[in-house]
Structure formats: C-alpha cells, structure tokens
Design an enzyme around this catalytic site. Structure first.
Site, PDB file in Angstrom:
ATOM      1  N   ASN A   1      10.542   3.873  -7.522  1.00 59.59           N
ATOM      2  CA  ASN A   1       9.614   3.295  -6.549  1.00 59.59           C
ATOM      3  C   ASN A   1       9.129   1.953  -7.085  1.00 59.59           C
ATOM      4  OD1 ASN A   1       7.087   2.600  -5.300  1.00 59.59           O
ATOM      5  ND2 ASN A   1       7.005   4.669  -4.441  1.00 59.59           N
TER       6      ASN A   1
ATOM      7  N   ASP B   1       7.027  -0.178  -5.610  1.00 61.05           N
ATOM      8  CA  ASP B   1       5.780  -0.649  -4.977  1.00 61.05           C
ATOM      9  C   ASP B   1       4.990  -1.581  -5.895  1.00 61.05           C
ATOM     10  OD1 ASP B   1       4.761   2.482  -3.346  1.00 61.05           O
ATOM     11  OD2 ASP B   1       6.301   1.015  -2.838  1.00 61.05           O
ATOM     12  N   HIS B   2       4.892  -1.206  -7.172  1.00 60.16           N
ATOM     13  CA  HIS B   2       3.942  -1.934  -8.017  1.00 60.16           C
ATOM     14  C   HIS B   2       4.519  -3.176  -8.673  1.00 60.16           C
ATOM     15  CE1 HIS B   2       0.981   0.835  -6.818  1.00 60.16           C
ATOM     16  NE2 HIS B   2       1.738   1.838  -7.158  1.00 60.16           N
TER      17      HIS B   2
ATOM     18  N   ARG C   1      -0.847 -12.963  -7.266  1.00 56.71           N
ATOM     19  CA  ARG C   1      -0.952 -14.425  -7.189  1.00 56.71           C
ATOM     20  C   ARG C   1      -0.477 -14.969  -5.849  1.00 56.71           C
ATOM     21  NH1 ARG C   1      -1.306 -17.074 -12.265  1.00 56.71           N
ATOM     22  NH2 ARG C   1      -2.973 -15.959 -13.402  1.00 56.71           N
TER      23      ARG C   1
ATOM     24  N   HIS D   1       7.149   2.108  -0.331  1.00 60.95           N
ATOM     25  CA  HIS D   1       6.134   2.672   0.554  1.00 60.95           C
ATOM     26  C   HIS D   1       5.502   1.516   1.314  1.00 60.95           C
ATOM     27  CE1 HIS D   1       2.191   5.274   0.848  1.00 60.95           C
ATOM     28  NE2 HIS D   1       2.676   4.965   2.029  1.00 60.95           N
TER      29      HIS D   1
ATOM     30  N   ARG E   1       2.865   0.593   3.325  1.00 61.91           N
ATOM     31  CA  ARG E   1       1.585   1.140   3.749  1.00 61.91           C
ATOM     32  C   ARG E   1       1.034   0.377   4.951  1.00 61.91           C
ATOM     33  NH1 ARG E   1      -1.936   4.266   0.758  1.00 61.91           N
ATOM     34  NH2 ARG E   1      -1.059   5.228  -1.124  1.00 61.91           N
TER      35      ARG E   1
ATOM     36  N   ARG F   1      -0.735  -3.248   1.156  1.00 57.03           N
ATOM     37  CA  ARG F   1      -1.370  -3.658  -0.098  1.00 57.03           C
ATOM     38  C   ARG F   1      -0.341  -4.076  -1.158  1.00 57.03           C
ATOM     39  NH1 ARG F   1      -3.995   2.025  -2.007  1.00 57.03           N
ATOM     40  NH2 ARG F   1      -4.716   1.969   0.152  1.00 57.03           N
TER      41      ARG F   1
ATOM     42  N   GLU G   1       9.241   5.274   2.378  1.00 57.83           N
ATOM     43  CA  GLU G   1       8.052   6.108   2.540  1.00 57.83           C
ATOM     44  C   GLU G   1       7.130   5.489   3.576  1.00 57.83           C
ATOM     45  OE1 GLU G   1       6.171   6.585  -1.204  1.00 57.83           O
ATOM     46  OE2 GLU G   1       7.388   8.294  -1.723  1.00 57.83           O
TER      47      GLU G   1
ATOM     48  N   THR H   1      -4.299   5.763  -4.395  1.00 59.08           N
ATOM     49  CA  THR H   1      -2.890   6.121  -4.281  1.00 59.08           C
ATOM     50  C   THR H   1      -2.835   7.421  -3.478  1.00 59.08           C
ATOM     51  OG1 THR H   1      -0.827   6.528  -5.476  1.00 59.08           O
ATOM     52  CG2 THR H   1      -2.844   7.442  -6.443  1.00 59.08           C
ATOM     53  N   THR H   2      -1.637   7.902  -3.233  1.00 59.83           N
ATOM     54  CA  THR H   2      -1.514   9.129  -2.451  1.00 59.83           C
ATOM     55  C   THR H   2      -2.241  10.269  -3.161  1.00 59.83           C
ATOM     56  OG1 THR H   2       0.607   8.373  -1.638  1.00 59.83           O
ATOM     57  CG2 THR H   2       0.146  10.724  -1.427  1.00 59.83           C
TER      58      THR H   2
ATOM     59  N   GLU I   1       9.504  16.710  -0.131  1.00 60.45           N
ATOM     60  CA  GLU I   1       9.237  16.122  -1.443  1.00 60.45           C
ATOM     61  C   GLU I   1       7.973  16.783  -1.961  1.00 60.45           C
ATOM     62  OE1 GLU I   1       9.509  11.895  -2.174  1.00 60.45           O
ATOM     63  OE2 GLU I   1       8.082  12.041  -3.844  1.00 60.45           O
TER      64      GLU I   1
ATOM     65  N   HIS J   1       5.434  11.827  -7.822  1.00 60.12           N
ATOM     66  CA  HIS J   1       4.060  11.344  -7.963  1.00 60.12           C
ATOM     67  C   HIS J   1       3.517  11.605  -9.362  1.00 60.12           C
ATOM     68  CE1 HIS J   1       0.495   9.372  -6.360  1.00 60.12           C
ATOM     69  NE2 HIS J   1      -0.133  10.093  -7.268  1.00 60.12           N
ATOM     70  N   GLY J   2       3.227  10.535 -10.038  1.00 63.47           N
ATOM     71  CA  GLY J   2       2.559  10.602 -11.334  1.00 63.47           C
ATOM     72  C   GLY J   2       3.434  10.986 -12.505  1.00 63.47           C
TER      73      GLY J   2
ATOM     74  N   GLY K   1       7.555   5.805  -9.924  1.00 59.06           N
ATOM     75  CA  GLY K   1       7.220   4.395  -9.771  1.00 59.06           C
ATOM     76  C   GLY K   1       6.198   3.890 -10.757  1.00 59.06           C
ATOM     77  N   HIS K   2       4.946   4.266 -10.515  1.00 60.42           N
ATOM     78  CA  HIS K   2       3.867   3.616 -11.267  1.00 60.42           C
ATOM     79  C   HIS K   2       4.094   3.646 -12.777  1.00 60.42           C
ATOM     80  CE1 HIS K   2      -0.145   3.310 -13.167  1.00 60.42           C
ATOM     81  NE2 HIS K   2      -0.287   2.348 -12.286  1.00 60.42           N
TER      82      HIS K   2
HETATM   83  C1  LIG Z   1       3.803   9.474  -1.929  1.00 70.13           C
HETATM   84  C2  LIG Z   1       3.636   9.027  -3.330  1.00 70.13           C
HETATM   85  O1  LIG Z   1       3.192   9.744  -4.186  1.00 70.13           O
HETATM   86  C3  LIG Z   1       4.046   7.658  -3.713  1.00 70.13           C
HETATM   87  O2  LIG Z   1       5.373   7.510  -3.413  1.00 70.13           O
HETATM   88  C4  LIG Z   1       3.245   6.602  -3.012  1.00 70.13           C
HETATM   89  O3  LIG Z   1       4.015   5.425  -2.900  1.00 70.13           O
HETATM   90  C5  LIG Z   1       2.004   6.343  -3.838  1.00 70.13           C
HETATM   91  O4  LIG Z   1       1.330   5.284  -3.244  1.00 70.13           O
HETATM   92  P1  LIG Z   1       1.230   3.899  -4.055  1.00 70.13           P
HETATM   93  O5  LIG Z   1       2.624   3.478  -4.374  1.00 70.13           O
HETATM   94  O6  LIG Z   1       0.513   2.997  -3.082  1.00 70.13           O
HETATM   95  O7  LIG Z   1       0.445   4.214  -5.307  1.00 70.13           O
HETATM   96  N1  LIG Z   2       6.878   9.789  -3.930  1.00 69.50           N
HETATM   97  C1  LIG Z   2       6.530   9.493  -5.294  1.00 69.50           C
HETATM   98  C2  LIG Z   2       6.895   8.083  -5.625  1.00 69.50           C
HETATM   99  O1  LIG Z   2       7.640   7.433  -4.908  1.00 69.50           O
HETATM  100  C3  LIG Z   2       6.386   7.469  -6.865  1.00 69.50           C
HETATM  101  O2  LIG Z   2       5.116   7.948  -7.196  1.00 69.50           O
HETATM  102  P1  LIG Z   2       4.486   7.334  -8.551  1.00 69.50           P
HETATM  103  O3  LIG Z   2       5.472   7.596  -9.657  1.00 69.50           O
HETATM  104  O4  LIG Z   2       4.294   5.867  -8.322  1.00 69.50           O
HETATM  105  O5  LIG Z   2       3.191   8.093  -8.738  1.00 69.50           O
END
Ligand SMILES: CC(=O)[C@@H](O)[C@H](O)COP(=O)(O)O
Ligand SMILES: NCC(=O)COP(=O)(O)O
Length: 243
Positions: free
Chosen positions: A6, A8-9, A17, A42, A44, A48, A69, A99-100, A150, A189-190, A211-212
């Site tokens: 993922n 996203d971040h 910036r 994702h 959103r 964001r 997502e 976050t979710t 999921e 997630h996490g 992701g994160h």
């Molecule tokens: C659904 C989930 O747990 C993540 O895939 C989601 O993308 C978390 O949201 P953020 O990426 O905005 O933290």
């Molecule tokens: N659906 C979970 C995801 O895409 C990534 O979640 P995270 O590792 O960023 O918490």
C-alpha cells in the site's frame, strides 16, 4: 502468499510540500521490481494522500495488479468502474479517523453495500470486503456475492507480541470459515516484519496488504530492501504451514 504494498503514505510525504515527489507510481514500480506482487491504494473521500490522478496513473500502469481500496459510495463506485482495477476492497471510512479503525458492519449495512458489490463484481472486478474476524460478518459477505474478504489485522498487530496468540487464533478461525464458504481470504492493517509471520502461517490467507510500516521502514533501509525483508518474513511464516 501475495504481498500487495500500500503506497498511500508515499503520497502523504509528497503532499507535505504540495509537489510531485516522491511519486506513488514510481514507488509502485520500485516495489514490483523488488518482488511485490501488487499495489494497494486507498482513494479516500478527503483525498488526504492518494489523489484521483494517482489512481488513474496506477490503473494505467502495465503489469501492475491494483487493489483499489474505497468506501462503498456512488462516487467511488463510479471512479472504480472507470479505472477497472483487478480488485476493489470496500472499507469503512470516517473523515475524522487517523486511519482505518476496524472492519465494515456488513450485517448492518443498507442496500448501498449490496449495490456497490453488484456493480463492481458485474464489471469483472474482484471484490473484497474489509471485515473483523467475525464469522457472522463473513457470512454476510458471502451472502452479498463478493469473492473475498480482507481480515482486519490491526487489533492483532497492535497487541504486544506476548498477547497475540488468542487474536491470531481468531484470525485463523475466521480464515478457515471464509474458506469453507468459498471466499478468498486476504489480510491487512498494521502489519510489520514480526506480526506478518503469524498471518503468513495461516494457509487460507492468499494476500496481505502492507503499507504504513513498510513505507516507514524504507526511510531506513530503502524501498527495495524493505520489500525484500517483508517477503522474507512472509516466507518464514509460510514455511510453518508447509505451503
Ligand atoms: C483498510 C486499511 O487498513 C488500509 O488499507 C487503509 O488504507 C488505511 O488507511 P490509511 O492508508 O489512510 O492509513
Ligand atoms: N488494507 C491494509 C492496507 O492496505 C495497509 O494497511 P497498513 O499496513 O498501512 O496499516
């Protein structure tokens, strides 16, 4: 087991910036080159991090399995149908959340959810729903005609390692339940290098989205290094199942 990264971040950092660097699409290419099996983004409602142009470019990237997502809104269904990703994961969304925070209440959802599943699946998109490891919620997913779940792994991943065993057992039981219903099982997630091992040891889990933590780890060890290390952790878990 597939690893879907993922990104996203990467967009979070770019947006800090208001420029174009780092680019989530370039990050996705680096993840795939390092051995990731797919990319999750994702989009959103508040944009964001991932923006519409990111999603459009990611969907157009050749050879990229995209897991899109989204909340089950008319706007997002319209966007998903225009992007035609390999997969969509329907997730709960609240503007105020950091976050979710948990899985969808599929049992208590109104007709909007069934309609989103119908439209997306009807367009040939693999639809998964992000749920807690709760058999009743999984039953409700199967009743909607979605192809996959999921499992929300956040409670397990956020727990102290010594407290994870019962939480992992609940995830394992939920994956077995989903499999009995003919649903594909994903998880996310996490997760980090340690917690992913337990998830990879569940044979029914076919894909993890991470992701994160992975994007954070790349600050210290580079994106290819973090992807490789995550794949090694997954292989460790998988070896415990003989799969
Ligand atoms: C659904 C989930 O747990 C993540 O895939 C989601 O993308 C978390 O949201 P953020 O990426 O905005 O933290
Ligand atoms: N659906 C979970 C995801 O895409 C990534 O979640 P995270 O590792 O960023 O918490």
């Amino acid at each position: 087991m597939r690893l879907s990264v993922n990104v996203d971040h990467v967009a979070t950092l770019r947006n800090a910036r208001g420029g174009r660097f780092p680019c989530p699409v370039e990050a996705a290419r680096a993840c795939l080159a390092a051995g990731a099996d797919g990319i999750t983004i994702h989009l959103r409602e508040d944009r964001r991090h991932i923006r519409d142009e990111d999603a459009r470019r990611m969907a157009a990237e050749p050879g990229l399995r995209l897991n899109f997502e989204m909340a089950a809104t008319e706007e997002m269904v319209r966007i998903a149908l225009s992007l035609a990703p390999a997969a969509c994961c329907l997730v709960p969304e609240k503007r105020a959340e950091l976050t979710t925070e948990g899985g969808l209440d599929v049992k208590g959802a109104g007709p909007y959810l069934a309609e989103a599943v119908r439209q997306l699946a009807g367009a040939g998109i693999e639809v998964s729903l992000f749920v807690e490891p709760d058999p009743a919620q999984i039953d409700a997913v199967a009743a909607l005609g979605a192809q996959a779940i999921e499992l929300h792994t956040g409670t397990y991943a956020d727990a102290a390692p010594e407290a994870r065993a019962p939480l992992l057992a609940r995830l394992r039981a939920a994956a077995e339940h989903a499999s009995r219903l003919g649903l594909a099982c994903h998880a996310g997630h996490g997760l980090d290098y340690g917690s992913v091992v337990g998830i990879a040891a569940i044979p029914q889990v076919e894909e993890v989205s991470i992701g994160h933590f992975l994007i954070g780890a790349s600050v210290f060890e580079g994106l290819p290094g973090a992807v490789s290390r995550m794949r090694a952790a997954i292989a460790t878990g998988r070896s415990e199942t003989g799969h």
